[in-house]
Write a protein that holds these residues in place. Structure first.
Motif, PDB file in Angstrom:
ATOM      1  N   ASP A  38       0.822  -1.213   0.000  1.00 15.39           N
ATOM      2  CA  ASP A  38       0.000   0.000   0.000  1.00 15.39           C
ATOM      3  C   ASP A  38       0.859   1.266   0.000  1.00 15.39           C
ATOM      4  O   ASP A  38       0.359   2.370  -0.196  1.00 15.39           O
ATOM      5  CB  ASP A  38      -0.999   0.015   1.166  1.00 15.39           C
ATOM      6  N   ASP A 110       4.639   3.882   8.001  1.00 14.51           N
ATOM      7  CA  ASP A 110       4.176   3.056   9.118  1.00 14.51           C
ATOM      8  C   ASP A 110       5.323   2.964  10.110  1.00 14.51           C
ATOM      9  O   ASP A 110       6.481   2.907   9.711  1.00 14.51           O
ATOM     10  CB  ASP A 110       3.809   1.656   8.633  1.00 14.51           C
ATOM     11  N   HIS A 277       2.845  -1.870  13.985  1.00 17.02           N
ATOM     12  CA  HIS A 277       2.429  -0.473  14.089  1.00 17.02           C
ATOM     13  C   HIS A 277       2.493  -0.057  15.557  1.00 17.02           C
ATOM     14  O   HIS A 277       2.420  -0.890  16.448  1.00 17.02           O
ATOM     15  CB  HIS A 277       0.994  -0.304  13.585  1.00 17.02           C
ATOM     16  N   HIS A 299      -3.872   6.709   7.858  1.00 15.75           N
ATOM     17  CA  HIS A 299      -4.715   5.519   8.028  1.00 15.75           C
ATOM     18  C   HIS A 299      -4.939   5.097   9.470  1.00 15.75           C
ATOM     19  O   HIS A 299      -4.056   5.099  10.287  1.00 15.75           O
ATOM     20  CB  HIS A 299      -4.251   4.329   7.204  1.00 15.75           C
ATOM     21  N   GLY A 325      -3.014   0.241   6.360  1.00 12.94           N
ATOM     22  CA  GLY A 325      -2.733  -0.153   7.736  1.00 12.94           C
ATOM     23  C   GLY A 325      -2.556  -1.646   7.844  1.00 12.94           C
ATOM     24  O   GLY A 325      -2.229  -2.318   6.874  1.00 12.94           O
TER      25      GLY A 325
END
Ligand SMILES: [Zn+2]
Ligand SMILES: [Zn+2]
Lengths: 337, 530
Positions: A38, A110, A277, A299, A325
């Motif tokens: 992503d 991230d 995360h 996100h 995410g």
């Protein structure tokens, strides 16, 4: 004077530098925080990422025009100074710092702040404006130290092995899988891997990262000689692919496993709470350490987290992106083929 | 409570009944007697009353966690469970303690008797001593919502394993109004009860759904037909001046339907009847919702007894004059049953489920067509010369249901499925129009083909408006026909209605969004069939 970074239909854009960060539509020049699908998409003319992120990107995206760079090295692009700083998310992942005439913006990509012993540990970067993910931006998400979770995983594996069951663990093919492999107690038994995981293992080993010995599962592999094995596969490999292992216990490792309802809906035997995360405290710590006054959230639970930040005195805004995410339901593009 | 938390965790982590039973049996072997008794009580819905107003509890939890109340309130629906949300937001305990399950249950009971300020400090103290699953379980106890994925039957089976007693005998021992305050593990479980055998039920015979044409069953005169009532299937046992009522799941329901007790005075001992418990007034059944109020109640308040009185609609006779007559033909058993009932006073809560007479399958089809108006779900077809078999066996008994009710609704939320379908969106929430708003009214999980699920999954991924954890709010665009078996009033749903057995019967590609049904349409159905 406008903002140093703006938010466009193609992605986060720096006009003064003439580049995008993690764009989701094809652009001329893309700076990439890390190799997840992503964030690193195909179709850009020029890519830039860290040395450590480059091999996985080439593996995933093929023959791309990619310039790689060391963490901390400042590079002039257009009218701005750009540098990459460890994000602690997966090997090679970076926060991207962009400076113009003393004004500093950072795009987090991230990140997680707890060192996992595998990825380059997160480094706080001071800035004026911080664009942060908030995948787990709710006060119910609080991770345990990695050692505790690894004890749970080892314990689960050991018990399964003793009972003659295979331990099937679902974890993302890039990052989570290797983080677990690097920390698991490999003395318990053999470790088998799904092709998507093993492909990433090969890439990361080739760049010097240390992983225990693993055996790629192929159709002709004699599974009987690996009783009590740990099998690591992407979550989407669950079901038909895992049937071959016979008597087994299944588990997922994901931040979502903190929620009992999610754990139960996933219908695995166990859910280990482990995320790449930041958790609630991690997000708040990271944001505070940047010293930034302006925060843009991407996100995750963006509207709730934004309001929380505003309560804390930040100038906080939501940025609509196409980042996903830690989406449990996401089809892993690497095994779609 | 560590040992109990460990048991709960195993039960919560597995879907395999064998593992659940084994874990519980282990607990019943090695936990202290007091804790075993509380465990049995909790698993048989004898939990202590809710001790706390949950509004206060949320405020205290937010305060202790150092977060604003609004943030707690936002997190709660995402987690989906109050006890869990609280245990997740709280900081780690500063004074961890390991007390027994009994200690904590008594602690909760005592909390209920305190003034609010003392109650608050009592709860904060407990939160500071417990962590993880234990804290979650404590919260479940104070909010009165303790539930585990374990039926009383499964618990009884585990207890049977641990104590080497027959399951039926234990089922019988566990019935009644005991609480841990009025008995002990020894008295309740380990002391023998000679009455246990008296209550022993026969296994139920279950019918299959008729999918083909009724006329394929052959000559209509070889069949008996009766309405299929929508209540609770039950087996009434009258032996030696006592009576017992068993559910199909072999739960003893005797105490829930006290009006059946008077049958002991009229029906000869040594009689076992298979029938349907229905809330009934005059000549017709009350809506299923009336009966629902009585399910799950161990004791029935007077008011409810008069609002929702029950009768047993008798289908079949399994024991007569102390003899097991299941190998008699259905025709002969029915005749005996009818004979017995005809002699009873009219106002007794035992009625014969009438046989329908018919010359042709068409005749029966016509009678089936009006079942919903009579409050029935369709017809039951039973071969006249068939014995009473056990379990689900094809051939002699068939359910011939009426077509379901349907409504066209708009998909507004999607969530992924589990197991084989974990990668697909299979769980959806549907809404109907109320003016310009879409009001959610039901969820549905089944009814589409795998190909359709794959197609909708692709679409959901591209049309997500917002995420709430695993739930995605999607663009209102697709209309589905939702089929269901019944509709009733519900105060728990925003729409004011609840459906029975909703599923997606058709993807209405042909229907524009604006032409989905309205809340008004639903309310009209509620008027007619609720
Ligand atoms: Zn990522
Ligand atoms: Zn991401």
């Amino acid at each position: 004077m406008g903002d140093l970074l703006t938010f466009t239909d193609s992605g986060i854009y720096c006009e003064k530098g003439g580049f995008y960060v993690d764009p989701w539509r094809p652009v001329d020049r893309a700076l990439i925080t890390h190799g997840h699908a992503d964030h690193a998409r195909s179709g850009h003319a020029h890519y830039m990422a860290t040395h450590a992120a480059a091999p996985v990107m080439r593996h995933r995206l093929g023959d791309i025009d990619l310039q790689s760079i060391d963490y901390g090295t400042v590079q002039r692009i257009g009218d701005v100074d750009v540098s990459f700083h460890p994000a602690g998310h997966v090997p090679g992942s970076a926060q991207i710092r962009i400076e113009h005439k003393g004004e500093v913006w950072v795009v987090s990509g991230d990140y997680k702040i707890e060192p996992d012993g595998f990825s380059e540990p997160f480094e706080p970067v001071t800035c004026h404006a911080f664009i942060t993910e908030c995948t787990f931006g709710l006060p119910v998400f609080k991770w345990q130290p990695q050692n505790n979770v690894m004890d749970q995983i080892n314990d689960w594996w050991r018990k399964n092995a003793a009972a003659g069951r295979t331990s099937v663990l679902g974890a993302y093919a890039l990052g989570k899988a290797q983080r677990i492999l690097s920390a698991v107690n490999a003395d318990i038994g053999p470790i088998l891997t799904h092709g998507a995981v093993e492909n990433t293992n090969d890439v990361l080993r080739a760049q010097g990262l240390i992983l225990p010995d693993t055996i790629r599962v192929t159709p002709d592999l004699d599974l009987k000689s690996y009783s009590g094995a740990l099998v690591v596969c992407p979550p989407s490999g669950f079901g038909s692919w895992t049937q071959r292992f016979g008597a087994q216990s299944t588990a997922f490792a994901s931040g979502w496993m903190a929620v009992r309802g999610v754990r139960r809906r996933r219908a695995a035997d166990r859910g280990f709470v482990m995320s790449d995360h930041a958790d609630w405290d991690g997000l708040n710590t990271a944001i505070a350490e940047t010293g930034a006054e302006r925060i843009f959230v991407t996100h995750g639970y963006t509207s709730i987290f934004r309001r929380w930040l505003e309560d804390q005195g930040y100038d906080a805004q939501i940025v609509e992106t196409e980042y996903e995410g830690d989406a449990l339901d996401q089809t892993d593009p690497e095994i779609a083929a | 409570m560590k040992r109990f938390a460990q048991l709960f965790t195993v039960l919560d982590q597995t879907t395999k009944t064998t593992l659940k039973t084994a874990a519980m049996a282990d607990y019943f072997r090695d936990a202290p007697d007091d804790d075993k008794l509380w465990c049995i009580a909790l698993f048989s819905s004898r939990r202590p009353k809710r001790a706390i107003n949950t509004t206060r509890l949320r405020e205290w939890a937010a305060e202790r966690a150092g977060i604003p109340l609004w943030l707690f309130e936002e997190a709660y629906p995402i987690v989906g469970d109050l006890a869990e949300t609280i245990s997740l937001v709280l900081p780690l305990p500063s004074n961890p303690q390991d007390h027994s399950l009994t200690h904590w249950v008594n602690y909760v009971i005592d909390l209920g008797m305190l003034e609010e300020t003392d109650r608050k400090s009592g709860i904060l103290k407990a939160w500071d001593q417990l962590d993880g699953v234990e804290r979650f379980l404590f919260n479940k106890l104070i909010t009165g919502g303790f539930r585990v994925g374990v039926s009383q039957k499964l618990m009884t089976r585990a207890l049977a394993k641990a104590t080497d007693q027959p399951e039926a005998q234990l089922t019988h021992k566990l019935m009644g109004n005991w609480t841990p305050a009025t008995t002990s593990y020894h008295a309740l479980i380990l002391t023998d009860d000679p009455a246990a055998d008296l209550s022993k039920p026969y296994p139920f015979y279950l019918a299959y759904q008729l999918d083909g044409e009724a006329q394929d069953l052959g000559d209509v005169t070889e069949w008996s037909a009766e309405y299929k009532w929508d209540g609770i299937r039950g087996q009434l046992i009258l032996r030696d001046g006592q009576h017992f009522l068993w559910s199909r799941g072999e739960d003893l329901m005797t105490d829930r339907f006290p009006e059946l007790a008077q049958l002991v005075d009229f029906v000869p001992p040594g009689t076992v009847i298979d029938g349907e418990v229905l809330a009934w007034q005059g000549d017709a059944p009350l809506p299923f919702s009336a009966l629902q109020k009585r399910i799950g109640r161990k004791t029935v308040p007077k008011k409810l007894l008069s609002e929702a009185p029950v009768v047993l609609k008798a289908y079949d006779l399994l024991e007569w004059q102390g003899q097991d007559i299941r190998d008699w033909s259905f025709k002969k058993r029915r005749a005996q049953l009818a004979d017995m009932i005809v002699d009873l006073p009219d106002d007794l809560p035992l009625r014969l489920s009438d046989s329908l007479t018919a010359d042709s399958w068409q005749d029966l089809a016509d009678q089936r067509a009006i079942s919903r108006d009579l409050g029935a779900e369709g017809l039951m077809l039973k071969r006249l010369d068939s014995p009473y078999l056990s379990g689900r066996k094809k051939g002699d008994w068939w359910k011939w249901k009426v077509d379901p009710l349907t409504i066209d609704a708009v998909m507004i939320y999607a969530q992924s499925g589990h197991g084989r379908r974990a990668n697909l969106f299979t769980d959806f929430t549907f809404a109907v129009w109320n003016g310009n708003d879409l009001v959610p009214f039901t969820k549905a999980y089944s009814g589409l083909t795998d190909a359709e699920f794959r197609q909708i999954t692709q679409w959901v991924k591209k049309n997500t408006l917002q995420r709430f954890g695993p739930v995605r709010q999607v663009k209102p665009e697709h209309v589905f026909e939702i089929a269901f078996e019944g509709i009733q009033e519900s105060t728990r749903h925003k729409s004011g209605v609840a459906l029975r057995f909703p599923r997606m019967s058709r993807w209405r590609h042909d229907k524009p969004l604006q032409e989905a049904n309205t809340l008004g349409d639903l309310k009209e159905m509620l008027q007619q069939y609720g």
